[in-house]
Design an enzyme around this catalytic site. Structure first.
Site, mmCIF file in Angstrom:
data_model
loop_
_atom_site.group_PDB
_atom_site.id
_atom_site.type_symbol
_atom_site.label_atom_id
_atom_site.label_comp_id
_atom_site.label_asym_id
_atom_site.label_seq_id
_atom_site.Cartn_x
_atom_site.Cartn_y
_atom_site.Cartn_z
ATOM 1 N N ASP A 1 -11.167 -6.440 -1.031
ATOM 2 C CA ASP A 1 -9.730 -6.686 -1.277
ATOM 3 C C ASP A 1 -9.015 -6.958 0.055
ATOM 4 O O ASP A 1 -7.883 -6.512 0.268
ATOM 5 C CB ASP A 1 -9.070 -5.531 -2.038
ATOM 6 C CG ASP A 1 -7.718 -5.938 -2.628
ATOM 7 O OD1 ASP A 1 -7.335 -7.131 -2.529
ATOM 8 O OD2 ASP A 1 -7.029 -5.046 -3.174
ATOM 9 N N HIS B 1 -7.248 -6.853 -12.672
ATOM 10 C CA HIS B 1 -6.465 -5.968 -11.806
ATOM 11 C C HIS B 1 -5.739 -5.022 -12.764
ATOM 12 O O HIS B 1 -4.748 -5.400 -13.382
ATOM 13 C CB HIS B 1 -5.492 -6.820 -10.975
ATOM 14 C CG HIS B 1 -4.468 -6.030 -10.222
ATOM 15 N ND1 HIS B 1 -4.396 -6.029 -8.841
ATOM 16 C CD2 HIS B 1 -3.467 -5.234 -10.646
ATOM 17 C CE1 HIS B 1 -3.384 -5.261 -8.462
ATOM 18 N NE2 HIS B 1 -2.805 -4.769 -9.528
ATOM 19 N N HIS C 1 -1.607 -9.764 5.836
ATOM 20 C CA HIS C 1 -0.152 -9.987 5.828
ATOM 21 C C HIS C 1 0.325 -10.122 7.267
ATOM 22 O O HIS C 1 -0.146 -9.390 8.140
ATOM 23 C CB HIS C 1 0.588 -8.807 5.189
ATOM 24 C CG HIS C 1 0.362 -8.673 3.718
ATOM 25 N ND1 HIS C 1 0.877 -9.560 2.804
ATOM 26 C CD2 HIS C 1 -0.325 -7.753 2.999
ATOM 27 C CE1 HIS C 1 0.512 -9.185 1.575
ATOM 28 N NE2 HIS C 1 -0.228 -8.102 1.671
ATOM 29 N N HIS D 1 -14.024 -10.119 -3.668
ATOM 30 C CA HIS D 1 -12.563 -9.955 -3.730
ATOM 31 C C HIS D 1 -11.941 -10.123 -2.335
ATOM 32 O O HIS D 1 -11.775 -9.153 -1.602
ATOM 33 C CB HIS D 1 -12.258 -8.555 -4.288
ATOM 34 C CG HIS D 1 -10.849 -8.350 -4.701
ATOM 35 N ND1 HIS D 1 -10.500 -7.604 -5.799
ATOM 36 C CD2 HIS D 1 -9.678 -8.786 -4.178
ATOM 37 C CE1 HIS D 1 -9.185 -7.581 -5.928
ATOM 38 N NE2 HIS D 1 -8.663 -8.283 -4.940
ATOM 39 N N HIS E 1 -11.112 -3.168 -7.851
ATOM 40 C CA HIS E 1 -10.637 -2.009 -7.072
ATOM 41 C C HIS E 1 -10.299 -0.741 -7.875
ATOM 42 O O HIS E 1 -9.164 -0.309 -7.917
ATOM 43 C CB HIS E 1 -9.463 -2.384 -6.183
ATOM 44 C CG HIS E 1 -8.421 -3.286 -6.808
ATOM 45 N ND1 HIS E 1 -7.830 -3.041 -8.017
ATOM 46 C CD2 HIS E 1 -7.885 -4.450 -6.357
ATOM 47 C CE1 HIS E 1 -6.969 -3.993 -8.276
ATOM 48 N NE2 HIS E 1 -6.980 -4.869 -7.297
ATOM 49 N N HIS F 1 -8.779 -12.188 -0.165
ATOM 50 C CA HIS F 1 -7.581 -13.033 -0.182
ATOM 51 C C HIS F 1 -7.578 -13.882 1.089
ATOM 52 O O HIS F 1 -7.400 -13.349 2.186
ATOM 53 C CB HIS F 1 -6.318 -12.179 -0.266
ATOM 54 C CG HIS F 1 -6.204 -11.403 -1.538
ATOM 55 N ND1 HIS F 1 -5.700 -11.944 -2.710
ATOM 56 C CD2 HIS F 1 -6.572 -10.133 -1.856
ATOM 57 C CE1 HIS F 1 -5.746 -11.044 -3.682
ATOM 58 N NE2 HIS F 1 -6.270 -9.927 -3.185
ATOM 59 N N LEU F 2 -7.811 -15.173 0.926
ATOM 60 C CA LEU F 2 -7.838 -16.077 2.085
ATOM 61 C C LEU F 2 -6.482 -16.736 2.339
ATOM 62 O O LEU F 2 -6.296 -17.390 3.369
ATOM 63 C CB LEU F 2 -8.933 -17.138 1.916
ATOM 64 C CG LEU F 2 -10.377 -16.610 1.962
ATOM 65 C CD1 LEU F 2 -11.381 -17.737 1.701
ATOM 66 C CD2 LEU F 2 -10.679 -15.949 3.302
ATOM 67 N N ARG F 3 -5.565 -16.599 1.371
ATOM 68 C CA ARG F 3 -4.143 -16.977 1.519
ATOM 69 C C ARG F 3 -3.865 -18.473 1.585
ATOM 70 O O ARG F 3 -2.707 -18.867 1.604
ATOM 71 C CB ARG F 3 -3.509 -16.309 2.754
ATOM 72 C CG ARG F 3 -3.552 -14.795 2.762
ATOM 73 C CD ARG F 3 -2.801 -14.196 1.595
ATOM 74 N NE ARG F 3 -2.624 -12.747 1.744
ATOM 75 C CZ ARG F 3 -2.598 -11.906 0.711
ATOM 76 N NH1 ARG F 3 -2.735 -12.346 -0.528
ATOM 77 N NH2 ARG F 3 -2.424 -10.620 0.921
HETATM 78 ZN ZN LIG Z 1 -5.726 -6.447 -7.069
#
Ligand SMILES: [Zn+2]
Length: 445
Positions: free
Chosen positions: A320, A189, A324, A68, A242, A70-72
């Site tokens: 996760d 999720h 940002h 999990h 999560h 987030h590489l964006r």
């Molecule tokens: Zn999530």
């Protein structure tokens, strides 16, 4: 590239590492594979001259695998790119990450998942397995091309609308049925959207005192209950992202007791931090660094999550990692984005929460941060034991140090770590991807 193939050429000897925390041993690596494991391999007749990595006192773990991340990229390259995210992953001891689908454009077609997969190949520091969206544009209205993503070069096996819940029960049922054809899994999720409209933090005593809209535990637990029942009904695999509440743990424990094919993950931050930090912390009150989805919960929830990870009710740790940019986090609480970075601190936080407390040994950590996530993601060549003939995906970790968290040196493009101002144990000293060092002496190669 096939994850089982070696990268060729170089040999190296990792000397005196404690595999899974056991007795010191040498690990001989050749052609991207572990060639031999044993005592005093150096000087063995017939052994070619090799590069030597001193590992006395270091723990050797199989390269970590994140389910999990987030590489964006594409779309939010100001927050992270595949390049910067995989650098962060390597520094955290990871050799493979699953890139979440909530990019822009959304990873809901074979074209987008192949783009992310190719960017991972080009980065070369960490294998990137894209996660495919469950629904078109994460809109929760119709199923995305799950089969086309599974058949693509990216070989997608994990599907998730993460960031959003697949709240429509009919769509969720159809997704669970559909992925059976290619041994896929739906990663939910779990957040009932109507119960969390406008929610800002965990619903409880602290949210009451602060006057912030509460995010009730039942919003997570209701979806997990429903989806366990749906997965059992259609005979499919379900993974729960999560997990954050003690009640969710009880439901998952019950589902597993029925023999249903349900797996679950917990984040490092939910194993260590509580909602009280929103009221009072080293960085003040109402600091959006602690704003995350699902929210930080209570001390009792943290303790239940730790026990569940130790006893196997929760199968694995997933970061996760949610980068940002500063302008999206350093603003007033209500306007701030939800999420925390975590790749570069995950192992340290797990040591603090699980190893230092006596709940897990290093073999248990390897199980939950490498072997099991690789199995859930059907990721061949990762999560394998450090034994002759296996791919040389190896992390060397020094558990004996302790230092203040300093995000200044992080490879992630973002700085939204909730651990600044804390001291954490441990340091990733080296990471090897198919025998090739991606990190040596704590630095990117
Ligand atoms: Zn999530």
């Amino acid at each position: 590239m096939d994850e089982r193939n070696g990268t060729g050429g170089e040999s190296l000897l990792i000397r005196g590492a404690r595999i899974l925390g056991g007795e010191p041993a040498d690990i001989l690596v050749h052609d991207g594979l572990v060639a031999e494991v044993g005592r005093d391999l150096e000087g063995r007749p017939g052994l070619e001259p090799v590069e030597i990595v001193e590992a006395a006192g270091l723990i050797a773990l199989p390269g970590l695998v994140d389910l999990h991340t987030h590489l964006r990229e594409p779309g939010r390259e100001d927050a992270e790119t595949v390049e910067t995210g995989t650098r962060a992953a390597a520094l955290g001891g990871y050799t493979a990450v699953h890139a979440m689908a909530n990019t822009d454009p959304v990873a809901d077609t074979a074209g987008v998942v192949e783009q992310v997969w190719r960017l991972g190949q080009e980065s070369g520091r960490c294998d990137v397995r894209p996660v495919g969206a469950v629904t078109v544009g994460l809109q929760g209205e119709r199923l995305a091309e799950l089969g086309a993503m599974a058949d693509s070069a990216a070989r997608v096996r994990v599907f998730s609308d993460d960031g959003k819940c697949v709240s429509d029960a009919v769509l969720m049922r159809r997704a669970l049925e559909y992925v059976k054809a290619f041994d896929g899994v739906v990663a939910q999720h779990a957040q009932e959207p109507r119960l969390t409209a406008g929610a800002q933090m965990n619903e409880g005593a602290v949210s009451g005192r602060l006057g912030l809209t509460g995010w009730p535990a039942v919003a997570e637990e209701a979806i997990i209950s429903r989806d366990c029942l749906l997965a059992a009904h259609v005979g499919s695999r379900l993974h729960i992202c999560h997990v954050s509440t003690a009640g969710s743990v009880e439901i998952i424990r019950w589902a597993k007791s029925k023999g249903w094919d349900v797996t679950a993950e917990v984040t490092p931050h939910h194993l260590l931090l509580t909602d009280e930090l929103v009221e009072d912390s080293p960085v003040g009150s109402y600091n959006p660094i602690y704003k995350v989805n699902p929210p930080l919960r209570t001390r009792a929830d943290v303790m239940a999550l730790r026990e569940a990870l130790a006893d196997g009710t929760i199968d694995c740790v997933a970061t996760d990692h949610a980068p940002h940019p500063v302008e999206d986090k350093e603003t007033e609480w209500a306007a701030a984005a939800m999420g925390m970075i975590g790749l570069e601190t995950a192992l340290a936080v797990v040591q603090e929460a699980m190893v230092e407390t006596g709940l897990l040994d290093w073999a248990g950590v390897a199980e939950r941060m490498s072997r099991t996530p690789a199995r859930i993601g059907r990721l061949a060549g990762h999560g394998r034991p450090i034994e002759a003939g296996e791919p040389a995906n190896i992390t060397l970790y020094d558990p004996s140090v302790r230092a203040a968290v300093d995000p200044a040196g992080y490879a992630s493009k973002s700085r939204n770590t909730p651990y600044e101002g804390l001291t954490l144990p441990g340091r990733v000293v080296a990471t090897f991807l198919r025998g090739r060092p991606t990190v040596l002496d704590g630095k990117l190669t």
